[in-house]
Design a protein around this motif. Structure first.
Motif, PDB file in Angstrom:
ATOM      1  N   ALA A 103       1.137  -0.983  -0.155  1.00 42.56           N
ATOM      2  CA  ALA A 103       0.400   0.187  -0.257  1.00 42.56           C
ATOM      3  C   ALA A 103       0.593   1.159   0.023  1.00 42.56           C
ATOM      4  O   ALA A 103       0.491   2.553  -1.096  1.00 42.56           O
ATOM      5  CB  ALA A 103      -1.082  -0.092   1.603  1.00 42.56           C
ATOM      6  N   GLU A 104       1.811   1.545   0.869  1.00 42.10           N
ATOM      7  CA  GLU A 104       2.706   2.230   0.795  1.00 42.10           C
ATOM      8  C   GLU A 104       3.324   3.029  -0.694  1.00 42.10           C
ATOM      9  O   GLU A 104       4.265   3.921  -0.406  1.00 42.10           O
ATOM     10  CB  GLU A 104       3.638   2.388   1.811  1.00 42.10           C
ATOM     11  CG  GLU A 104       3.037   2.270   3.428  1.00 42.10           C
ATOM     12  CD  GLU A 104       3.158   2.483   5.164  1.00 42.10           C
ATOM     13  OE1 GLU A 104       4.775   2.350   4.627  1.00 42.10           O
ATOM     14  OE2 GLU A 104       3.076   2.523   5.871  1.00 42.10           O
ATOM     15  N   GLN A 105       4.325   1.875  -1.315  1.00 46.26           N
ATOM     16  CA  GLN A 105       4.741   1.988  -2.073  1.00 46.26           C
ATOM     17  C   GLN A 105       4.000   2.281  -3.395  1.00 46.26           C
ATOM     18  O   GLN A 105       4.503   2.503  -3.778  1.00 46.26           O
ATOM     19  CB  GLN A 105       5.114   0.377  -2.300  1.00 46.26           C
ATOM     20  CG  GLN A 105       6.410  -0.233  -1.370  1.00 46.26           C
ATOM     21  CD  GLN A 105       6.407  -1.399  -1.928  1.00 46.26           C
ATOM     22  OE1 GLN A 105       6.914  -1.396  -2.629  1.00 46.26           O
ATOM     23  NE2 GLN A 105       7.081  -2.472  -0.804  1.00 46.26           N
ATOM     24  N   ILE A 106       2.582   2.295  -3.428  1.00 40.06           N
ATOM     25  CA  ILE A 106       1.697   2.461  -4.649  1.00 40.06           C
ATOM     26  C   ILE A 106       2.482   4.218  -5.517  1.00 40.06           C
ATOM     27  O   ILE A 106       2.277   4.376  -6.634  1.00 40.06           O
ATOM     28  CB  ILE A 106       0.729   2.691  -4.542  1.00 40.06           C
ATOM     29  CG1 ILE A 106       0.462   0.782  -4.332  1.00 40.06           C
ATOM     30  CG2 ILE A 106      -0.320   2.847  -5.698  1.00 40.06           C
ATOM     31  CD1 ILE A 106      -1.214   0.423  -4.282  1.00 40.06           C
ATOM     32  N   GLU A 107       1.477   5.160  -3.733  1.00 43.25           N
ATOM     33  CA  GLU A 107       2.457   6.451  -4.295  1.00 43.25           C
ATOM     34  C   GLU A 107       3.280   7.078  -5.236  1.00 43.25           C
ATOM     35  O   GLU A 107       3.649   6.872  -6.329  1.00 43.25           O
ATOM     36  CB  GLU A 107       1.574   7.413  -3.252  1.00 43.25           C
ATOM     37  CG  GLU A 107       1.489   8.272  -3.890  1.00 43.25           C
ATOM     38  CD  GLU A 107       0.281   9.579  -2.953  1.00 43.25           C
ATOM     39  OE1 GLU A 107       0.664  10.830  -2.598  1.00 43.25           O
ATOM     40  OE2 GLU A 107      -0.201   8.851  -2.203  1.00 43.25           O
ATOM     41  N   PRO A 108       4.468   6.922  -4.418  1.00 39.75           N
ATOM     42  CA  PRO A 108       5.678   6.522  -5.120  1.00 39.75           C
ATOM     43  C   PRO A 108       6.198   6.164  -6.361  1.00 39.75           C
ATOM     44  O   PRO A 108       6.489   6.682  -7.517  1.00 39.75           O
ATOM     45  CB  PRO A 108       6.857   5.864  -3.790  1.00 39.75           C
ATOM     46  CG  PRO A 108       6.557   5.946  -2.952  1.00 39.75           C
ATOM     47  CD  PRO A 108       4.280   5.904  -2.843  1.00 39.75           C
ATOM     48  N   PHE A 109       5.479   4.856  -6.596  1.00 42.89           N
ATOM     49  CA  PHE A 109       6.013   4.678  -7.659  1.00 42.89           C
ATOM     50  C   PHE A 109       4.501   4.850  -8.878  1.00 42.89           C
ATOM     51  O   PHE A 109       5.722   4.820 -10.240  1.00 42.89           O
ATOM     52  CB  PHE A 109       5.415   2.790  -7.446  1.00 42.89           C
ATOM     53  CG  PHE A 109       5.790   1.803  -9.052  1.00 42.89           C
ATOM     54  CD1 PHE A 109       6.751   0.942  -9.170  1.00 42.89           C
ATOM     55  CD2 PHE A 109       4.410   1.691  -9.590  1.00 42.89           C
ATOM     56  CE1 PHE A 109       6.684   0.475 -10.394  1.00 42.89           C
ATOM     57  CE2 PHE A 109       4.266   1.066 -11.244  1.00 42.89           C
ATOM     58  CZ  PHE A 109       5.742   0.739 -11.285  1.00 42.89           C
ATOM     59  N   PHE A 110       3.700   6.057  -8.516  1.00 37.50           N
ATOM     60  CA  PHE A 110       2.762   5.614  -9.991  1.00 37.50           C
ATOM     61  C   PHE A 110       3.436   7.451  -9.824  1.00 37.50           C
ATOM     62  O   PHE A 110       4.046   7.568 -11.337  1.00 37.50           O
ATOM     63  CB  PHE A 110       1.304   6.320  -8.883  1.00 37.50           C
ATOM     64  CG  PHE A 110       1.334   7.204 -10.049  1.00 37.50           C
ATOM     65  CD1 PHE A 110       0.386   6.796 -10.979  1.00 37.50           C
ATOM     66  CD2 PHE A 110       0.418   8.330  -9.423  1.00 37.50           C
ATOM     67  CE1 PHE A 110      -0.295   7.737 -11.835  1.00 37.50           C
ATOM     68  CE2 PHE A 110      -0.775   9.176 -10.361  1.00 37.50           C
ATOM     69  CZ  PHE A 110      -0.515   8.866 -11.872  1.00 37.50           C
ATOM     70  N   TYR A 111       3.632   7.961  -9.067  1.00 36.86           N
ATOM     71  CA  TYR A 111       4.576   9.501  -9.795  1.00 36.86           C
ATOM     72  C   TYR A 111       6.132   9.031 -10.304  1.00 36.86           C
ATOM     73  O   TYR A 111       6.602   9.627 -10.994  1.00 36.86           O
ATOM     74  CB  TYR A 111       4.743   9.857  -9.201  1.00 36.86           C
ATOM     75  CG  TYR A 111       3.605  11.141  -8.207  1.00 36.86           C
ATOM     76  CD1 TYR A 111       2.756  11.242  -9.154  1.00 36.86           C
ATOM     77  CD2 TYR A 111       2.971  10.344  -7.049  1.00 36.86           C
ATOM     78  CE1 TYR A 111       1.891  12.236  -8.630  1.00 36.86           C
ATOM     79  CE2 TYR A 111       1.419  10.734  -6.578  1.00 36.86           C
ATOM     80  CZ  TYR A 111       0.733  12.025  -7.786  1.00 36.86           C
ATOM     81  OH  TYR A 111       0.039  12.110  -7.601  1.00 36.86           O
ATOM     82  N   ALA A 112       7.087   8.087 -10.037  1.00 37.66           N
ATOM     83  CA  ALA A 112       7.468   7.400 -10.760  1.00 37.66           C
ATOM     84  C   ALA A 112       7.368   6.901 -11.822  1.00 37.66           C
ATOM     85  O   ALA A 112       8.857   7.012 -12.850  1.00 37.66           O
ATOM     86  CB  ALA A 112       8.996   6.518  -9.797  1.00 37.66           C
TER      87      ALA A 112
END
Length: 263
Positions: A103-112
């Motif tokens: 869950a905590e990795q999704i947002e950073p991955f999306f913007y990267a």
């Protein structure tokens, strides 16, 4: 009254074996074991209310809106109500484990990797003749013909022809690399210069480029990709051993195999 043909559990296992489905079945079993073990280690628990909701969602997914529909479906698949609850529990456990892990990795991955999730609304006609494609492209540029007219004349599939070659909303990953580069560099609405691929010569109208938003659907998609990759890594790290009992077919099978091996 129709005749009854009984099939034993041993015969079912034998069929799966002869259909070369043992590896797929073993991997599915191993996957469930890995998920259950990881969920237990993570302390994941499921409440009665969550399980009831998951069971309701499962019935809805299979359009089991009435009690008789549910009973008929269970009978068809040789399941009990307890089995239905267990399936719901397995699905919910997988979902909660994926959320726990990623869950905590999704947002950073999306913007990267945001460019990966851009969408494009396109129309497409694929021709065999490059010279014809170029001729039609320049006619389009000069306004001598419309894309819809080209679609009506050159698309063979009736449904695609009726929609003028409409391809829907597609992400970068859905296009061939050479087409994706041109599509996502376009300034819509724009007709792309014909692009040649092994499928033919593509005339593409880019109607719109859609900037991605991290909504619930995209979160679910990214989490699914993470979880699938994680499961593949876990499966690759274990040796799956099947304890299959010898059956009556084994001796015959060995003779057939031996006689068919060239000496």
């Amino acid at each position: 009254m129709s005749d009854i043909l009984e099939v034993s559990a041993e015969e079912i296992i034998y069929y799966i074996k002869m259909a070369c489905q043992i590896p797929v079945t073993l991997e599915a079993i191993a996957t469930q074991k890995i998920i259950a073990e990881a969920a237990d280690k993570a302390g994941i628990e499921i409440s009665i209310e969550e399980l009831q909701t998951a069971a309701d969602d499962l019935r809805l997914a299979h359009r089991l809106l009435k009690a008789e529909d549910t009973w008929a479906w269970l009978k068809k698949h040789y399941l009990s109500l307890d089995d239905l609850e267990e399936i719901a529990k397995i699905n919910l456990t997988s979902s909660k484990l994926a959320n726990h892990l990623f869950a905590e990795q999704i947002e950073p991955f999306f913007y990267a990797h945001q460019s990966k999730y851009f969408g494009a609304v396109t129309y497409e006609v694929v021709l065999d003749d490059e010279d014809l494609a170029l001729e039609l492209f320049y006619a389009l540029k000069e306004g001598e013909i419309s894309f819809q007219e080209i679609a009506r004349q050159y698309i063979q599939n009736p449904e695609t022809r009726r929609t003028g070659g409409y391809q829907g909303i597609r992400r970068r990953i859905d296009f061939r690399s050479e087409i994706a580069a041109a599509v996502f560099a376009a300034t819509p609405p724009q007709i792309l210069k014909p692009i040649t691929t092994p499928k033919g010569v593509h005339i593409i109208l880019v109607e719109e480029i859609i900037k991605p938003e991290l909504d619930d659907n995209l979160r679910f998609q990214i989490m699914g990709e993470f979880f699938s990759n994680w499961l593949q890594q876990q499966i690759a790290s274990v040796e799956i051993v099947a304890n299959l009992k010898e059956n009556n077919h084994t001796q015959t099978s060995h003779r057939l195999l031996k006689s068919s091996i060239p000496r």
